[in-house]
Structure formats: C-alpha cells, structure tokens
Design a protein around this motif. Structure first.
Motif, PDB file in Angstrom:
ATOM      1  N   LEU A   1       0.838  -1.207   0.000  1.00  0.00           N
ATOM      2  CA  LEU A   1       0.000   0.000   0.000  1.00  0.00           C
ATOM      3  C   LEU A   1       0.870   1.254   0.000  1.00  0.00           C
ATOM      4  O   LEU A   1       0.492   2.280  -0.571  1.00  0.00           O
ATOM      5  CB  LEU A   1      -0.936  -0.003   1.215  1.00  0.00           C
TER       6      LEU A   1
ATOM      7  N   LEU B   1       1.395   1.941  -3.522  1.00  0.00           N
ATOM      8  CA  LEU B   1       0.187   2.386  -4.233  1.00  0.00           C
ATOM      9  C   LEU B   1      -0.274   3.776  -3.779  1.00  0.00           C
ATOM     10  O   LEU B   1      -1.037   4.444  -4.475  1.00  0.00           O
ATOM     11  CB  LEU B   1      -0.942   1.370  -4.016  1.00  0.00           C
ATOM     12  N   ASP B   2       0.199   4.213  -2.602  1.00  0.00           N
ATOM     13  CA  ASP B   2      -0.219   5.495  -2.050  1.00  0.00           C
ATOM     14  C   ASP B   2       0.686   6.623  -2.536  1.00  0.00           C
ATOM     15  O   ASP B   2       1.564   7.105  -1.825  1.00  0.00           O
ATOM     16  CB  ASP B   2      -0.193   5.407  -0.510  1.00  0.00           C
ATOM     17  N   LEU B   3       0.455   7.054  -3.761  1.00  0.00           N
ATOM     18  CA  LEU B   3       1.309   8.077  -4.368  1.00  0.00           C
ATOM     19  C   LEU B   3       1.212   9.408  -3.636  1.00  0.00           C
ATOM     20  O   LEU B   3       2.167  10.170  -3.571  1.00  0.00           O
ATOM     21  CB  LEU B   3       0.913   8.279  -5.843  1.00  0.00           C
ATOM     22  N   ALA B   4       0.037   9.677  -3.063  1.00  0.00           N
ATOM     23  CA  ALA B   4      -0.189  10.976  -2.415  1.00  0.00           C
ATOM     24  C   ALA B   4       0.269  10.962  -0.960  1.00  0.00           C
ATOM     25  O   ALA B   4       0.239  11.993  -0.294  1.00  0.00           O
ATOM     26  CB  ALA B   4      -1.669  11.344  -2.493  1.00  0.00           C
TER      27      ALA B   4
ATOM     28  N   GLY C   1      -7.800  -4.727  -9.338  1.00  0.00           N
ATOM     29  CA  GLY C   1      -7.149  -3.526  -8.818  1.00  0.00           C
ATOM     30  C   GLY C   1      -7.898  -2.946  -7.628  1.00  0.00           C
ATOM     31  O   GLY C   1      -7.290  -2.487  -6.654  1.00  0.00           O
ATOM     32  N   LEU C   2      -9.217  -3.018  -7.692  1.00  0.00           N
ATOM     33  CA  LEU C   2     -10.056  -2.528  -6.595  1.00  0.00           C
ATOM     34  C   LEU C   2      -9.786  -3.342  -5.323  1.00  0.00           C
ATOM     35  O   LEU C   2      -9.558  -2.790  -4.248  1.00  0.00           O
ATOM     36  CB  LEU C   2     -11.528  -2.650  -7.029  1.00  0.00           C
TER      37      LEU C   2
ATOM     38  N   GLY D   1      -6.181  -2.710  -3.970  1.00  0.00           N
ATOM     39  CA  GLY D   1      -6.040  -1.424  -3.304  1.00  0.00           C
ATOM     40  C   GLY D   1      -6.739  -1.365  -1.950  1.00  0.00           C
ATOM     41  O   GLY D   1      -6.340  -0.614  -1.075  1.00  0.00           O
ATOM     42  N   LEU D   2      -7.807  -2.140  -1.783  1.00  0.00           N
ATOM     43  CA  LEU D   2      -8.560  -2.119  -0.517  1.00  0.00           C
ATOM     44  C   LEU D   2      -7.723  -2.638   0.649  1.00  0.00           C
ATOM     45  O   LEU D   2      -7.789  -2.126   1.758  1.00  0.00           O
ATOM     46  CB  LEU D   2      -9.836  -2.967  -0.636  1.00  0.00           C
TER      47      LEU D   2
ATOM     48  N   THR E   1      -7.952   3.487  -5.744  1.00  0.00           N
ATOM     49  CA  THR E   1      -8.640   2.944  -4.572  1.00  0.00           C
ATOM     50  C   THR E   1      -7.945   3.383  -3.286  1.00  0.00           C
ATOM     51  O   THR E   1      -8.594   3.798  -2.323  1.00  0.00           O
ATOM     52  CB  THR E   1      -8.683   1.397  -4.644  1.00  0.00           C
ATOM     53  N   VAL E   2      -6.609   3.309  -3.279  1.00  0.00           N
ATOM     54  CA  VAL E   2      -5.855   3.725  -2.088  1.00  0.00           C
ATOM     55  C   VAL E   2      -6.038   5.226  -1.854  1.00  0.00           C
ATOM     56  O   VAL E   2      -6.210   5.677  -0.717  1.00  0.00           O
ATOM     57  CB  VAL E   2      -4.353   3.375  -2.240  1.00  0.00           C
ATOM     58  N   PHE E   3      -6.051   5.999  -2.928  1.00  0.00           N
ATOM     59  CA  PHE E   3      -6.247   7.451  -2.779  1.00  0.00           C
ATOM     60  C   PHE E   3      -7.604   7.742  -2.146  1.00  0.00           C
ATOM     61  O   PHE E   3      -7.708   8.544  -1.213  1.00  0.00           O
ATOM     62  CB  PHE E   3      -6.131   8.151  -4.138  1.00  0.00           C
TER      63      PHE E   3
ATOM     64  N   THR F   1      -9.592   5.623  -0.324  1.00  0.00           N
ATOM     65  CA  THR F   1      -9.756   5.130   1.044  1.00  0.00           C
ATOM     66  C   THR F   1      -8.857   5.880   2.037  1.00  0.00           C
ATOM     67  O   THR F   1      -9.277   6.166   3.148  1.00  0.00           O
ATOM     68  CB  THR F   1      -9.448   3.621   1.142  1.00  0.00           C
ATOM     69  N   ARG F   2      -7.643   6.249   1.614  1.00  0.00           N
ATOM     70  CA  ARG F   2      -6.726   6.884   2.576  1.00  0.00           C
ATOM     71  C   ARG F   2      -6.864   8.389   2.658  1.00  0.00           C
ATOM     72  O   ARG F   2      -6.688   8.977   3.723  1.00  0.00           O
ATOM     73  CB  ARG F   2      -5.274   6.554   2.217  1.00  0.00           C
ATOM     74  N   HIS F   3      -7.165   9.025   1.529  1.00  0.00           N
ATOM     75  CA  HIS F   3      -7.107  10.485   1.526  1.00  0.00           C
ATOM     76  C   HIS F   3      -8.469  11.158   1.412  1.00  0.00           C
ATOM     77  O   HIS F   3      -8.633  12.287   1.855  1.00  0.00           O
ATOM     78  CB  HIS F   3      -6.180  10.965   0.414  1.00  0.00           C
TER      79      HIS F   3
END
Lengths: 144, 141
Positions: free
Chosen positions: A30, A33-36, A93-94, A97-98, B131-133, B135-137
């Motif tokens: 994760l 996958l968490d670019l931000a 992908g969904l 990412g979960l 999805t990560v964006f 759920t996380r942000h």
C-alpha cells in the motif's frame, strides 16, 4: 517427478523473493500504491529486477524445442485486449487497493499466523470458484 | 520515503524473476499465481500436482527463510475483516476474469512483451492507486 521438484523449487524461489522484498506485507505494498502519501517506491524495484530476469528466462526457453521436464511449452496464445480482461483487471485492482494483498503475497503469508491472510485467501478461492460458476452460466466469457 | 528498501526489493525481484524463468524453462508454464491457484478449482482441472507443489513451496518459503536466520517481515493488515473478505472476493473473481494478477501479467506478461498484459497491468495498477487514494485520503480510513 522432475516436474514436481522444479515446480516446488520455483514456488520456493517465488515465496523467498516476496519475503526478502517484504512484499508479503500489505502495508509495504500500500506504501507503493499510495502516491499521495509517504510514497515507498520499493515495489517498482522488485519489478525492475524481476521482469528482466524473467524475460531472459523466456528468451532462453524459446531456444529450446521443449521444457526440461514436460513435453511442451504452454504460452497464452491470445493477445487481444477484450472486455473480460479490462473488467477483470479493474475488479482485481479494486480488491488489491482495498487491503494490499494480491494472490502471491496472501498465499505466501499463510504460514505466518495472520488471520487476515487466511480470511483473504479463503475469500479469494470463493471468488475464483464464483468465476467458474459464472462462466458456466455465461458461456460467452472466455476461459482464463 | 524512510520506508524505501531498494536493495532488498531488487534482491527479492531477482528471486521472483529466477522463479518465473525456472518454471518456464523447466515446466513450460507461466508463473502466474492466480492462474496456478485457479487451475486447482477450475471446472476442468488438470495437472493439479505441479500446481500444489508450487504453492507448497511458496507457503514454505518464509518459514525456511526464518530457519536460515533471516528476519521474516511481519505482514500487517489495517483493513477490517469485512473489507478483507470483499477484497479477497474481488481479487479472486477479477484475476480469473482478467486472466492474471501481478505475477502473471506484470512480471511474466511484461517479460514476454505481451500487449494484453501491459493493458491489464496499467489498468489494475491505476485502479489500485485510485482505490488507495480514495480510502486513505478522501475517506480517511
């Protein structure tokens, strides 16, 4: 027998690769996958060595008439980008990412006493059986 | 980026690449985990023994690594059990419908220069990142 030993060794190498690179940890995945967020490019480095080494294997394999332990190579023949491929990749992908688990890491983590790995792997198997059931009802979905 | 581990990632990738090369040269098969597992529960199962052997090797790997003195990373799951179930169902169904996962499409498919695998990899990577964006942000989970 040679085929079984080679498959076992190959699985062992795959699992070791996922372990050494910490890809069996969904939080690590994760992080990629968490670019931000607090981005961790490690997964890209896994791919950067895995893909060329695998490619070399495919090139060397193609120089042979047959694999070492079985009569023939079974390469996916289809190269068309169709609707099942697109929809399947999006659903995967969904789910990826979960939680951060894809099939390899989830299975490799089964021996580590993490309940979520078993819950994920069990649900994944149900999803796979579900696909087989849907495929029987919708004959138009091509076999994976 | 304090969690970034380029060296262990590159070594791990090397082992994964060797695994894929070995399974192809030795057994003529693609090292795609969803395909190997899915073949065991397929409506037309065939060649179950090598699939089981491969999966057994995978599951044994971290334990062997620990026995040899390696530090096994601790997998951590932050998601709720309900989300884990939903994610498992989506990954199981999606990888079979889409003919592959990270190993089959991203590692082996790209190594084979498959256009189909490139499309699948781009799609599941983009969907997972989105999805990560969310759920996380956006939802702040």
């Amino acid at each position: 027998m040679a085929a079984l030993l080679l498959a076992l060794l190959s699985g062992l190498l795959f699992g070791l690769g996922l372990t050494v690179s910490s890809m069996i940890d969904p939080e690590k995945v994760l992080g990629f996958l968490d670019l931000a967020g607090n981005w961790d490019p490690s997964l890209a480095f896994v791919m950067a060595t895995a893909i060329p080494v695998a490619a070399l294997g495919f090139v060397l394999g193609r120089k042979r008439r047959a694999p070492l332990a079985v009569p023939d190579f079974q390469e996916p023949g289809m190269n068309r980008i169709d609707r099942p491929l697109v929809l399947g990749a999006i659903l995967f992908g969904l789910g990826w990412g979960l939680v951060g688990f894809c099939p390899g890491p989830a299975l490799t983590a089964l021996g580590l006493g993490l309940a979520e790995a078993w819950i994920f792997a069990g649900s994944m198997l149900v999803g796979m059986v579900g696909y087989e059931v849907v495929k029987i009802f919708l004959r138009r979905v091509p076999a994976a | 980026m304090e969690n970034f581990t380029p060296l262990s990632a590159a070594i791990g990738g090397l082992l994964i690449g060797l695994s894929a090369a070995l399974l192809w040269i030795g057994n003529g098969r693609i090292a795609g985990i969803s395909g190997i597992l899915g073949g065991l529960v397929s409506a037309r199962p065939g060649n179950t023994a090598w699939r089981a052997a491969f999966l057994a090797g995978m599951i044994a790997a971290p334990l062997l690594y620990g026995l040899l003195g390696g530090t096994i990373p601790t997998p951590t799951v932050a998601a709720t059990p309900g989300m884990v179930v939903a994610a498992g169902l989506l990954v199981g169904f999606g990888t079979r419908l889409g003919s592959g996962c990270t190993s089959g499409h991203a590692v082996c498919g790209l190594a084979r220069l498959s256009r189909r695998s490139l499309a699948a990899t781009a799609l599941f990577m983009a969907t997972a990142i989105l999805t990560v964006f969310v759920t996380r942000h956006l939802l702040g989970a």
